[in-house]
Design an enzyme around this catalytic site. Sequence first.
Site, PDB file in Angstrom:
ATOM      1  CG  ASP A 529      38.103  -3.456 -31.695  1.00  0.00           C
ATOM      2  OD1 ASP A 529      38.446  -3.187 -32.849  1.00  0.00           O
ATOM      3  OD2 ASP A 529      38.455  -4.491 -31.096  1.00  0.00           O
ATOM      4  CD  GLU A 532      36.322  -2.641 -38.444  1.00  0.00           C
ATOM      5  OE1 GLU A 532      35.657  -3.551 -37.905  1.00  0.00           O
ATOM      6  OE2 GLU A 532      37.210  -2.021 -37.860  1.00  0.00           O
ATOM      7  CG  ASP A 605      43.779  -6.603 -34.955  1.00  0.00           C
ATOM      8  OD1 ASP A 605      43.799  -5.681 -34.105  1.00  0.00           O
ATOM      9  OD2 ASP A 605      42.834  -7.401 -35.068  1.00  0.00           O
TER      10      ASP A 605
HETATM   11  C1  NOJ Z   1      40.323  -6.456 -32.439  1.00  0.00           C
HETATM   12  C2  NOJ Z   1      41.150  -5.244 -32.138  1.00  0.00           C
HETATM   13  O1  NOJ Z   1      41.737  -4.744 -33.278  1.00  0.00           O
HETATM   14  C3  NOJ Z   1      42.155  -5.590 -31.062  1.00  0.00           C
HETATM   15  O2  NOJ Z   1      42.924  -4.456 -30.780  1.00  0.00           O
HETATM   16  C4  NOJ Z   1      41.438  -6.101 -29.837  1.00  0.00           C
HETATM   17  O3  NOJ Z   1      42.377  -6.473 -28.860  1.00  0.00           O
HETATM   18  C5  NOJ Z   1      40.573  -7.303 -30.192  1.00  0.00           C
HETATM   19  N1  NOJ Z   1      39.654  -6.938 -31.245  1.00  0.00           N
HETATM   20  C6  NOJ Z   1      39.772  -7.801 -28.986  1.00  0.00           C
HETATM   21  O4  NOJ Z   1      38.923  -6.835 -28.548  1.00  0.00           O
END
Ligand code: NOJ
Length: 960
Positions: A529, A532, A605
Site C-alpha cells: 500500500d 505512490e 480508498d
Molecule cells: C490506505 C489504504 O488505501 C487502505 O486500504 C488501508 O486500510 C490504509 N492505508 C491503512 O493501511
Amino acid sequence: MRSLSLLALLFIIQEAVAFKAHDFKTCSQAGFCRRGRALSSRAKEAKSSWKSPYTLDASSINIALDQSTFTAGVKSSLYPEIKFGLELRIHDDGVVRVRMDEVGGLRKRYDEAASWALIAEPTNSRDIKWTTGKKDIRAAYGSKKDIEVVVAFEPLRISLSRNGKEQIVLNGEGLLHMEHFRNKATPTEEAAPKEGEITEGEAQVVMKADNPRAWFEGDNEDDWWEETFSSWTDSKPKGPESLSLDINFPNHGTVYGIPQHATRLALPSTTGDSPTFTDPYRLYNADVFEYIASSPVSLYGSIPLMHAHSVDSTVAIFDAVASETWIDVSHSSEKSTETHWISESGILDVFLLPGPTPEDVFRQYAKLTGSAVLPAQWSLGYHQCRWNYISSDDVRTVQKRFDEEDMPVDVFWLDIEYSADHKYFIWNDKTFPDPVDMVNDVAAIGRKMVVIVDPHLKRTSDYPVYKEASELGVLVKTKDGEGEYEGWCWSGSSSWIDFFNPQAWDWWKRIFKPYTVEGGTNAVHIWNDMNEPSVFNGPEITMPKDNVHYGGWEHRDVHNINGMLYSNLTSQAVSARSDPPMRPFVLTRAFYAGSQRFGAMWTGDNLGTWEHMAVGVKMVLANSIAGMSFAGSDVGGFFGNPETEMLVRWYQVGAFAPFFRAHAHIDTKRREPFLLDQPYKGVIRDILRLRYSLLPVWYTAFRETSVTGLPVLRPHYVVFPKDKNGFDIDDQYFIGSSGLLVKPVTEKGQTEASVYLPEDEAFRLWQVYYDYFTHHAYRGAAKGKTITVPAALDQIPLFVRGGSIVPTRERPRRASTLMKNDPFTLRVALSKAGTARGELYLDDGESYSHQQGQFIWREFISSRDLAAEKPNDAVDGVALKSFNPSNDYAKSIANVRVEKIVLVGLSSKPSSVKVEGGEELVWEYTPGVSASEKKEGTPSLLTIKDPRVLVTKDWAIVVQ
Ligand code: NOJ
C-alpha cells in the site's frame, strides 16, 4: 457567537471528510501543463497559419541494414542550434516505436521508462523497406502491405494508415515541443533580452507577430527554474524539460484507457466545444483522500495506454513516460478524437499499436509489457479484510464465524496495526503474540493470510529494516543527492527504499525471511500500500520531485514507475522464499504499465456510496483493458457505514470482479457478512457460493489472459467491436470467453435492470441469451436490443450467451482449496443453431509446474455434427489444449468427473442419451413453454445426471 462557532465546527468536519482538492494541482498550477495547454490554445487560435517548427533533415536519414529502423536528425526553427534525434522502429508484429531525444544537450533526459515497462526488447521486423522521397520517408508493410507509416519532413508529421485511411497521427496539429536543456540566465543577461526574446510589456504583441519561441514557451520563464505549490518549493535544478505532443486518431470517435481515473470507460472530452471536464486527465500516482466519483484527477496508478476505437478498427498508443503527464481529449466529430499529451520530463518514446481488432491491440500490448500473471487459484476466492483485525484471537473468531455460517472465504488480511509501531515485518507481540500459530490455524484448510508491508521505513535505530537499508545506502536521497530523505507516513518520521538501486533488490528478498523461516509459514502473502509513494507531509501527499534516486535521476523523472518497482520486488521476494518457488500474491495500490506481471491492484480508498460502487465497475474495466486484469474495488466502500441494501449490492459487484475483497476503514462499524440479519446474511452467503461455483470460469479466463493478453473482464467494444451501441457501455461486461454477461446493480431501490444484449450487426444474426439462474431465454436482435429484467435484492442480472458451455463446481465448500477434487457441472447454453463451446483450464493452482506442462485445458463442444468440428487448439501458436494427458497433475485429478450436464434450449425431446459406445444415461427433459421456435420464454431443459465422464479424458455424449 454560538451560531458562529457551530458554523466553524461544521466547516472543519466538512474539511475532514471531503476530497481535498487544494492538496492536488490543477493543470494551471503545474508550470509545464500550463505552458502545454497555452501552446494548444495558441495553435487553435492561429488555425491554419499554425505550423510546427520541427523538421526532419532528410540528408541525415540513416536506414539500418535490416531496414527495420531509421534514424534522422530533427531541428526546430525555434532553436536552430539545438539538435534532436528521431528514431523509428517497426517491430515484427507491426508495432511502430517512435523515439526522439535531444542530442548532445546540456543534460540527459530520462530514457528508461520503457525498459521498466517492457517485458523484453522487442524484435524488429524483417519485412520493411523504407522509401525516401522529397517530402517524406515511408514504408508499407503487413501481409497485404496495407499498413503504411509516413514520416513527413517539413513539418515533421508521423502517421500510420491502414488501407489508405489514417489511424494515428503524431504532430498533425503541430503541438510537438521538446523543451531543450538550457542554463539559467544570469541576472545581467536577463536584463537585456536577446533577439527573439521579449520584454513583458511587449509580450502579447510580439508573441503573435514574430516571436514563435513565445508561441511555444510563453512570454516569460513561467515556472522554469523553481516552482511553488502551496507551501512547497520545487527547486527544478534541470530547468524546463517538458514534452508536448498531439496524437490524433482521425477515424476513431471513441477512446479508452489511461487509467486510473474515476470516470467513464469511454473517455469524455476535456477540451473542445462542451467538455465534460475542464482539466486534462492527469497521470501522476497520488494518494487522493476521498476522491470524487467523476473526475480526471490522478489516482494511485498510471498507465499511459490509450485505445482508439471505431466500427472499422481499433488502434492504440503506449507512451512510455514515467513523469507527471496530462492528457487532453477532444472529440471534434463523432468520427475522430484529438489528444494532447504533456509530460514534465523524459524522452519521447511512443509505441503505435496498429490493431486492427481489439484482440490484436491486446496481443500487441501484451507482447510489449507482458500479460497479466496467472494468479494462485486461491487468490480468486473471497478475501476478508478490514483496518484492522486487532489480534490473533480476533482473526480466529472471524474465521470461526465464517465457518459457522457456511460462508466460503480464502484469505484473511491484516492491515498496518498488526505491526509494532508500524515497523512492518515486526509483529505487535501484545496483540499478535503467536503469529505462526495464528497463520497455521488459518492455513489448516488451505486458507491464506495477507499482511500489509508499506514502503515507508520508520527512522529509528531499533528497526533493523531501516537500519540495514540506511547502512546499505539504498534509501531515496534528498535534492542534494546526499542526505536520506525524511517524510511522514503511518510510521511517523520515515525513509523510503530506492528500488531503482539494484543493491536493494537482493536485500529486499532476504528481508522476507521473518515470514518464512522464522515465521514458519509460507501461507502469508503481501499487500503493498502507500507506494505512490504516499508522504503525508510532502507536496501533493507524495515525495518532492527534486529528491534523488539511483543514477542521479530526480523523483520527477521516475515517479509513476516507483510503485511498480516496489510490487515487482515484493512479488519476487514472496515467490523466492520457497524452493521450488510458489506463485506469490501481491496486491499493489500504485501501478504502471507492466504491473500486471506482478499481481493484483485495487481502486484504493473508495467511499461507501452508490456513486462509488458504480464508478468502481468502470474503473476496474478501464484498468482491465490497460493490462491490469486482476483488479477490484473495496467491497462495502472503504469509508463510511453502508446500509444493508448497499452492502448486499456491493457483494454482487465484488463477486463479479476479478479481485474480490471486502475492506473497511478503521473508524467504520464491523460489517463482516455473518453480522447481517436474515434474509441479507443468506443472500450474501449465496453470492459468495456463486463466486466459488464459478471459480473454474474465473481461473480459465485468467489462464487465457495470461497467454493472450485479452482482459478477464471484457467491455462491449472488445467483444462486439462493430456494435456502436456498445461503445459507451461500461456498466455491464463479459467474463473472459465464457459467454457470461453480467450487469451488476449499483443503484438504490432497484427492482429491475435494463440490460443491453449485444449483437454483431455484421453477421445480421441475433443470438439467444439465457438467464443464468432461471434459464429464461431472451431473444436478441441483429442490431442489439435492450431488455428489462427483474433485479430484486437477491437477483443478479447474469446471462449466458447462446453458444456457450459454462463449467462450474456446485458443491459449497469453506475454501477453494477444498474444491480440488470436486466434480463439475456443465451448463450447455445452446445457440440458435443448436451448438455450443466452452473451456476449462485446471492446474495445481499454486506452483509453476504448469509451465512444464502440468495442467489440463479441455474444450467442450456441443454440435449436431461433431466430426465436422475443429478443436480450437492454439492461440498465438501456443498449444493451449493439447496437453499430455499423462502429466502428473492430470493423473492427480484422474477421478474428477462431470456430475451433471444441463442442456438448455434443445428443440425437442430426445429419445436417448448415451455416452458414446456406452449405456443409456439417467436424464430428465422438461419441454420449453415458449410456443414458437424463436426461443423467447422458457427453453427446454435436458438434465443429464452423473454421466460418469472424467474431465481429463476425451468422451462424447450422444443425444438423439
Ligand atoms: C490506505 C489504504 O488505501 C487502505 O486500504 C488501508 O486500510 C490504509 N492505508 C491503512 O493501511
